[in-house]
Design a protein around this motif. Structure first.
Motif, PDB file in Angstrom:
ATOM      1  N   UNK A   1      19.463  15.065  17.498  1.00  0.00           N
ATOM      2  CA  UNK A   1      18.664  13.860  17.234  1.00  0.00           C
ATOM      3  C   UNK A   1      17.502  13.774  18.210  1.00  0.00           C
ATOM      4  N   UNK A   2      16.280  13.648  17.666  1.00  0.00           N
ATOM      5  CA  UNK A   2      15.071  13.684  18.495  1.00  0.00           C
ATOM      6  C   UNK A   2      14.335  12.352  18.531  1.00  0.00           C
ATOM      7  N   UNK A   3      14.943  11.285  17.991  1.00  0.00           N
ATOM      8  CA  UNK A   3      14.273   9.999  18.018  1.00  0.00           C
ATOM      9  C   UNK A   3      13.275   9.866  16.889  1.00  0.00           C
ATOM     10  N   UNK A   4      12.581   8.748  16.857  1.00  0.00           N
ATOM     11  CA  UNK A   4      11.672   8.452  15.746  1.00  0.00           C
ATOM     12  C   UNK A   4      10.335   9.163  15.838  1.00  0.00           C
ATOM     13  N   UNK A   5      10.097   9.899  16.935  1.00  0.00           N
ATOM     14  CA  UNK A   5       8.829  10.631  17.065  1.00  0.00           C
ATOM     15  C   UNK A   5       9.021  12.088  17.452  1.00  0.00           C
ATOM     16  N   UNK A   6      10.192  12.442  17.988  1.00  0.00           N
ATOM     17  CA  UNK A   6      10.375  13.778  18.540  1.00  0.00           C
ATOM     18  C   UNK A   6      10.161  14.900  17.552  1.00  0.00           C
ATOM     19  N   UNK A   7      10.583  14.720  16.302  1.00  0.00           N
ATOM     20  CA  UNK A   7      10.512  15.808  15.330  1.00  0.00           C
ATOM     21  C   UNK A   7       9.083  16.195  14.984  1.00  0.00           C
ATOM     22  N   UNK A   8       8.137  15.256  15.085  1.00  0.00           N
ATOM     23  CA  UNK A   8       6.773  15.570  14.640  1.00  0.00           C
ATOM     24  C   UNK A   8       6.052  16.497  15.608  1.00  0.00           C
ATOM     25  N   UNK A   9       6.647  16.784  16.785  1.00  0.00           N
ATOM     26  CA  UNK A   9       6.051  17.775  17.686  1.00  0.00           C
ATOM     27  C   UNK A   9       5.934  19.132  17.003  1.00  0.00           C
ATOM     28  N   UNK A  10       6.799  19.394  16.025  1.00  0.00           N
ATOM     29  CA  UNK A  10       6.752  20.669  15.300  1.00  0.00           C
ATOM     30  C   UNK A  10       5.472  20.836  14.484  1.00  0.00           C
TER      31      UNK A  10
ATOM     32  N   UNK B   1      12.095  11.696  21.780  1.00  0.00           N
ATOM     33  CA  UNK B   1      11.030  10.717  22.007  1.00  0.00           C
ATOM     34  C   UNK B   1      11.019   9.737  20.837  1.00  0.00           C
ATOM     35  N   UNK B   2      11.123   8.464  21.139  1.00  0.00           N
ATOM     36  CA  UNK B   2      10.987   7.488  20.066  1.00  0.00           C
ATOM     37  C   UNK B   2       9.524   7.061  19.960  1.00  0.00           C
ATOM     38  N   UNK B   3       9.186   6.416  18.860  1.00  0.00           N
ATOM     39  CA  UNK B   3       7.787   6.072  18.610  1.00  0.00           C
ATOM     40  C   UNK B   3       7.214   5.111  19.654  1.00  0.00           C
TER      41      UNK B   3
END
Length: 348
Positions: free
Chosen positions: A200-209, A302-304
């Motif tokens: 789980x990467x939080x509400x913003x972590x995944x968009x780093x990809x 990282x969350x938003x």
């Protein structure tokens, strides 16, 4: 987005070539464009059959057998207008043309009108949906149905109606079920790819990809929202303000169920009976500029709010866009029931 290689021909194209295009067309129709790119006709199997019966041969120009009055609407036409035109004409496909009469899109059977946008949308679908447990024990929250339609299908349908075509879906908890359900998105008329969260990467972590994959403003939204917000207006607002991030904001109000005392020291200066208090809250919808991704690390939680705080600490502008349309955050069982009632009431 239309594929001109299979969907359009010139007036001087032979009937034979048009027939070959029809075989490749998913819409069972090809459109005829003049030298300036203006729509001047349409050709279906029926048009070719009637032309051949009237004496045409396969090497004749398609202009001799085409329907010179094809059904067409402007990009601003409503879905109701498109459906009505299809019913009146007894057809399954309507052309979408711009002010110059040029073909910009088509609306096929089961499809919705929407001027295609290149803007990507990221749907955050990796959460566990713990507040809806046990409903989400064996099914990810985005697949929880409203009526008989999974929430994420409703969201994707509304995105397509507004013209969005590129969607990235972040997945973690039971993500394989979401991927199996959505596939590559072609069933929804979309191009869907997946952002796999190793944890789980939080509400913003995944968009780093997406750091090296997005070069324009993009939308991020939670996949448990039932809303009619016009994201195109939000994008235009974001661009006009010059912000690096725009937060979709929703008014949240509540009534204090008691008389509230106003005082100075122990002296009462006023009484307010059950006052109403309201604040703007984050609606779980954001527009980000691509350089916002530079403040994220790969596989970092990282969350938003943390990302937005980093942007503001860096003296970057963060704007808010107030959402006044229908908006239901399906987080709790009572919210799910409210969303189901709204879906049944509105049918969309």
């Amino acid at each position: 987005m239309i594929d001109r290689a299979d969907l359009t021909v010139a007036p001087e194209t032979s009937i034979r070539v048009a027939l070959e295009r029809l075989d490749r067309s998913r819409l069972q129709v090809v459109f005829v464009e003049d030298a300036a790119g203006r729509l001047v006709g349409a050709v279906s199997d029926g048009d070719i059959r009637r032309g051949l019966l009237a004496g045409a041969v396969l090497d004749d120009h398609v202009s001799g057998i085409m329907n010179s009055g094809p059904a067409a609407v402007a990009p601003t036409a409503s879905q109701d207008a498109v459906d009505e035109l299809k019913e009146q004409r007894g057809i399954r496909v309507v052309a979408v043309v711009d002010d110059g009469g040029r073909l910009v899109d088509v609306v096929g059977e089961g499809e919705s009108i929407g001027t295609p946008l290149s803007t990507p949308v990221v749907l955050m679908a990796g959460g566990r949906g713990q507040r809806l447990y046990p409903i989400t024990k064996d099914i990810p929250k985005p697949l929880v149905p409203l009526g008989d339609v999974p929430m994420i299908d409703i969201i994707l349908g509304r995105l397509r109606e507004q013209g969005f075509r590129r969607v990235h879906v972040s997945v973690n908890h039971l993500g394989h079920l979401i991927e199996a359900h959505l596939g590559d998105g072609s069933r929804h008329g979309l191009e869907i790819t997946y952002l796999h969260e190793p944890m789980p990467l939080g509400t913003a972590g995944a968009i780093a990809q997406l750091r090296d994959r997005i070069g324009e403003d993009f939308v991020v939204m939670n996949s448990d929202l039932l809303t009619q917000v016009d994201l195109r207006r939000m994008l235009a607002f974001h661009s006009a303000t010059g912000a690096v991030a725009t937060i979709g904001a929703r008014e949240y109000g509540f009534e204090i169920p008691y008389g509230v005392i106003r005082r100075e020291g122990d002296r009462v200066t006023g009484l307010a009976e059950k006052p109403y208090h309201s604040e703007l809250v984050s609606a779980g919808i954001y527009v980000l500029a691509p350089d916002a991704l530079g403040l994220l690390e790969q596989d970092e939680y990282c969350d938003m709010p943390t990302l937005l705080a980093r942007l503001m600490d860096d003296a970057r502008r963060v704007s808010s866009f107030e959402i006044r349309e229908e908006w239901i955050d399906v987080g709790r069982p009572e919210d799910l029931e409210r969303a189901r009632q709204a879906w049944e009431r509105n049918g969309r």
